[in-house]
Design a protein around this motif. Sequence first.
Motif, PDB file in Angstrom:
ATOM      1  N   TRP A  81       5.602 129.713  -1.729  1.00  0.00           N
ATOM      2  CA  TRP A  81       6.582 128.663  -2.009  1.00  0.00           C
ATOM      3  C   TRP A  81       7.286 128.159  -0.764  1.00  0.00           C
ATOM      4  CZ3 TRP A  81       5.532 132.642  -5.321  1.00  0.00           C
ATOM      5  CH2 TRP A  81       5.127 132.273  -6.607  1.00  0.00           C
ATOM      6  N   TYR A  82       6.874 128.610   0.411  1.00  0.00           N
ATOM      7  CA  TYR A  82       7.543 128.229   1.653  1.00  0.00           C
ATOM      8  C   TYR A  82       6.541 127.842   2.725  1.00  0.00           C
ATOM      9  CZ  TYR A  82      11.661 130.164  -0.493  1.00  0.00           C
ATOM     10  OH  TYR A  82      12.693 130.395  -1.362  1.00  0.00           O
ATOM     11  N   GLY A  83       7.002 127.005   3.620  1.00  0.00           N
ATOM     12  CA  GLY A  83       6.238 126.620   4.793  1.00  0.00           C
ATOM     13  C   GLY A  83       7.214 126.316   5.912  1.00  0.00           C
ATOM     14  N   PHE A  84       6.744 125.641   6.935  1.00  0.00           N
ATOM     15  CA  PHE A  84       7.588 125.277   8.066  1.00  0.00           C
ATOM     16  C   PHE A  84       7.424 123.792   8.342  1.00  0.00           C
ATOM     17  CE2 PHE A  84       8.882 129.454   9.368  1.00  0.00           C
ATOM     18  CZ  PHE A  84       7.892 130.279   8.873  1.00  0.00           C
ATOM     19  N   ALA A  85       8.481 123.173   8.793  1.00  0.00           N
ATOM     20  CA  ALA A  85       8.411 121.762   9.175  1.00  0.00           C
ATOM     21  C   ALA A  85       7.445 121.647  10.350  1.00  0.00           C
ATOM     22  CB  ALA A  85       9.791 121.246   9.568  1.00  0.00           C
ATOM     23  N   ALA A  86       6.731 120.548  10.418  1.00  0.00           N
ATOM     24  CA  ALA A  86       5.778 120.326  11.506  1.00  0.00           C
ATOM     25  C   ALA A  86       6.470 120.371  12.866  1.00  0.00           C
ATOM     26  CB  ALA A  86       5.062 118.992  11.311  1.00  0.00           C
ATOM     27  N   THR A  87       7.744 120.057  12.895  1.00  0.00           N
ATOM     28  CA  THR A  87       8.499 120.072  14.147  1.00  0.00           C
ATOM     29  C   THR A  87       9.009 121.467  14.519  1.00  0.00           C
ATOM     30  OG1 THR A  87      10.507 119.495  12.945  1.00  0.00           O
ATOM     31  CG2 THR A  87       9.251 117.673  13.912  1.00  0.00           C
ATOM     32  N   ASP A  88       8.886 122.431  13.608  1.00  0.00           N
ATOM     33  CA  ASP A  88       9.342 123.802  13.856  1.00  0.00           C
ATOM     34  C   ASP A  88       8.195 124.589  14.497  1.00  0.00           C
ATOM     35  OD1 ASP A  88      10.620 126.247  13.898  1.00  0.00           O
ATOM     36  OD2 ASP A  88      10.845 126.420  11.721  1.00  0.00           O
ATOM     37  N   ILE A  89       7.934 124.301  15.757  1.00  0.00           N
ATOM     38  CA  ILE A  89       6.800 124.885  16.470  1.00  0.00           C
ATOM     39  C   ILE A  89       6.859 126.414  16.500  1.00  0.00           C
ATOM     40  CG2 ILE A  89       5.562 124.944  18.680  1.00  0.00           C
ATOM     41  CD1 ILE A  89       5.452 122.211  17.333  1.00  0.00           C
ATOM     42  N   LYS A  90       8.051 126.973  16.669  1.00  0.00           N
ATOM     43  CA  LYS A  90       8.213 128.433  16.740  1.00  0.00           C
ATOM     44  C   LYS A  90       8.261 129.091  15.363  1.00  0.00           C
ATOM     45  CE  LYS A  90      10.621 128.457  21.143  1.00  0.00           C
ATOM     46  NZ  LYS A  90      11.862 128.886  21.838  1.00  0.00           N
ATOM     47  N   GLN A  91       8.233 128.304  14.319  1.00  0.00           N
ATOM     48  CA  GLN A  91       8.282 128.786  12.937  1.00  0.00           C
ATOM     49  C   GLN A  91       9.456 129.743  12.726  1.00  0.00           C
ATOM     50  OE1 GLN A  91       4.403 130.234  11.865  1.00  0.00           O
ATOM     51  NE2 GLN A  91       3.601 128.174  11.716  1.00  0.00           N
ATOM     52  N   GLU A  92      10.646 129.238  12.998  1.00  0.00           N
ATOM     53  CA  GLU A  92      11.851 130.043  12.889  1.00  0.00           C
ATOM     54  C   GLU A  92      12.605 129.839  11.578  1.00  0.00           C
ATOM     55  OE1 GLU A  92      13.081 130.466  17.544  1.00  0.00           O
ATOM     56  OE2 GLU A  92      13.744 128.669  16.503  1.00  0.00           O
ATOM     57  N   THR A  93      12.462 128.661  10.967  1.00  0.00           N
ATOM     58  CA  THR A  93      13.217 128.365   9.752  1.00  0.00           C
ATOM     59  C   THR A  93      12.277 127.914   8.644  1.00  0.00           C
ATOM     60  OG1 THR A  93      15.065 127.656  11.138  1.00  0.00           O
ATOM     61  CG2 THR A  93      15.150 127.046   8.812  1.00  0.00           C
ATOM     62  N   PRO A  94      11.970 128.813   7.701  1.00  0.00           N
ATOM     63  CA  PRO A  94      11.115 128.416   6.585  1.00  0.00           C
ATOM     64  C   PRO A  94      11.791 127.360   5.726  1.00  0.00           C
ATOM     65  CG  PRO A  94      11.747 130.717   6.394  1.00  0.00           C
ATOM     66  CD  PRO A  94      12.391 130.185   7.617  1.00  0.00           C
ATOM     67  N   LYS A 128      16.293 136.460   8.614  1.00  0.00           N
ATOM     68  CA  LYS A 128      16.546 137.308   9.784  1.00  0.00           C
ATOM     69  C   LYS A 128      15.289 138.118  10.044  1.00  0.00           C
ATOM     70  CE  LYS A 128      21.491 137.774   9.580  1.00  0.00           C
ATOM     71  NZ  LYS A 128      22.603 138.660   9.854  1.00  0.00           N
ATOM     72  N   GLY A 129      14.702 137.914  11.203  1.00  0.00           N
ATOM     73  CA  GLY A 129      13.484 138.647  11.535  1.00  0.00           C
ATOM     74  C   GLY A 129      12.381 138.314  10.557  1.00  0.00           C
ATOM     75  N   SER A 130      11.773 139.335   9.993  1.00  0.00           N
ATOM     76  CA  SER A 130      10.683 139.103   9.046  1.00  0.00           C
ATOM     77  C   SER A 130      11.109 139.368   7.601  1.00  0.00           C
ATOM     78  CB  SER A 130       9.496 139.994   9.408  1.00  0.00           C
ATOM     79  OG  SER A 130       9.881 141.348   9.355  1.00  0.00           O
ATOM     80  N   SER A 131      12.403 139.466   7.359  1.00  0.00           N
ATOM     81  CA  SER A 131      12.910 139.738   6.018  1.00  0.00           C
ATOM     82  C   SER A 131      12.708 138.534   5.094  1.00  0.00           C
ATOM     83  CB  SER A 131      14.397 140.079   6.074  1.00  0.00           C
ATOM     84  OG  SER A 131      14.906 140.228   4.770  1.00  0.00           O
ATOM     85  N   THR A 132      12.235 138.788   3.893  1.00  0.00           N
ATOM     86  CA  THR A 132      12.013 137.725   2.917  1.00  0.00           C
ATOM     87  C   THR A 132      13.074 137.699   1.824  1.00  0.00           C
ATOM     88  OG1 THR A 132      10.512 139.167   1.702  1.00  0.00           O
ATOM     89  CG2 THR A 132       9.511 137.656   3.276  1.00  0.00           C
ATOM     90  N   THR A 133      14.112 138.503   1.963  1.00  0.00           N
ATOM     91  CA  THR A 133      15.153 138.605   0.940  1.00  0.00           C
ATOM     92  C   THR A 133      15.758 137.245   0.607  1.00  0.00           C
ATOM     93  OG1 THR A 133      15.655 140.864   1.608  1.00  0.00           O
ATOM     94  CG2 THR A 133      17.333 139.694   0.324  1.00  0.00           C
ATOM     95  N   ASN A 134      16.145 136.477   1.606  1.00  0.00           N
ATOM     96  CA  ASN A 134      16.749 135.168   1.344  1.00  0.00           C
ATOM     97  C   ASN A 134      15.762 134.209   0.677  1.00  0.00           C
ATOM     98  OD1 ASN A 134      19.160 136.001   2.388  1.00  0.00           O
ATOM     99  ND2 ASN A 134      18.995 134.840   4.288  1.00  0.00           N
ATOM    100  N   LEU A 135      14.486 134.347   0.984  1.00  0.00           N
ATOM    101  CA  LEU A 135      13.478 133.499   0.350  1.00  0.00           C
ATOM    102  C   LEU A 135      13.394 133.806  -1.144  1.00  0.00           C
ATOM    103  CD1 LEU A 135      10.629 133.677   3.023  1.00  0.00           C
ATOM    104  CD2 LEU A 135      12.506 132.031   2.870  1.00  0.00           C
ATOM    105  N   PHE A 136      13.380 135.099  -1.478  1.00  0.00           N
ATOM    106  CA  PHE A 136      13.361 135.502  -2.883  1.00  0.00           C
ATOM    107  C   PHE A 136      14.626 135.031  -3.600  1.00  0.00           C
ATOM    108  CE2 PHE A 136      10.309 138.837  -1.483  1.00  0.00           C
ATOM    109  CZ  PHE A 136       9.294 138.556  -2.376  1.00  0.00           C
ATOM    110  N   GLN A 137      15.769 135.189  -2.953  1.00  0.00           N
ATOM    111  CA  GLN A 137      17.038 134.788  -3.567  1.00  0.00           C
ATOM    112  C   GLN A 137      17.094 133.281  -3.814  1.00  0.00           C
ATOM    113  OE1 GLN A 137      19.502 136.641  -4.885  1.00  0.00           O
ATOM    114  NE2 GLN A 137      18.098 138.325  -4.491  1.00  0.00           N
ATOM    115  N   HIS A 138      16.626 132.490  -2.859  1.00  0.00           N
ATOM    116  CA  HIS A 138      16.616 131.030  -3.032  1.00  0.00           C
ATOM    117  C   HIS A 138      15.754 130.661  -4.235  1.00  0.00           C
ATOM    118  CE1 HIS A 138      16.454 126.744  -2.036  1.00  0.00           C
ATOM    119  NE2 HIS A 138      15.177 126.833  -2.317  1.00  0.00           N
ATOM    120  N   LEU A 139      14.573 131.265  -4.316  1.00  0.00           N
ATOM    121  CA  LEU A 139      13.673 130.970  -5.431  1.00  0.00           C
ATOM    122  C   LEU A 139      14.314 131.368  -6.765  1.00  0.00           C
ATOM    123  CD1 LEU A 139      10.815 129.788  -5.481  1.00  0.00           C
ATOM    124  CD2 LEU A 139       9.953 132.121  -5.621  1.00  0.00           C
TER     125      LEU A 139
END
Length: 67
Positions: A16-29, A41-52
């Motif tokens: 359910w997530y990707g990165f903007a084409a302009t986010d070259i470093k892939q820092e903000t899903p 934060k780092g490789s944690s997916t907690t916020n991704l699950f919470q948003h969903l």
Amino acid sequence: VGSLFLRIKSSVVWNWYGFAATDIKQETPRCNLCLKPVAIKGSSTTNLFQHLKQRHQAEHGKRQSLR
């Protein structure tokens, strides 16, 4: 505006997530459903699950079945 996805991720939540084409470093899903950036934060997916769970309850239900 499409999402760019280059990193290989093992968590199902990345469906359910990707990165903007302009986010070259892939820092903000970015949510593929509402295009809202979600902080992580780092490789944690907690916020991704919470948003969903909070913003897309039907999709969260689909995610539950993929676990």
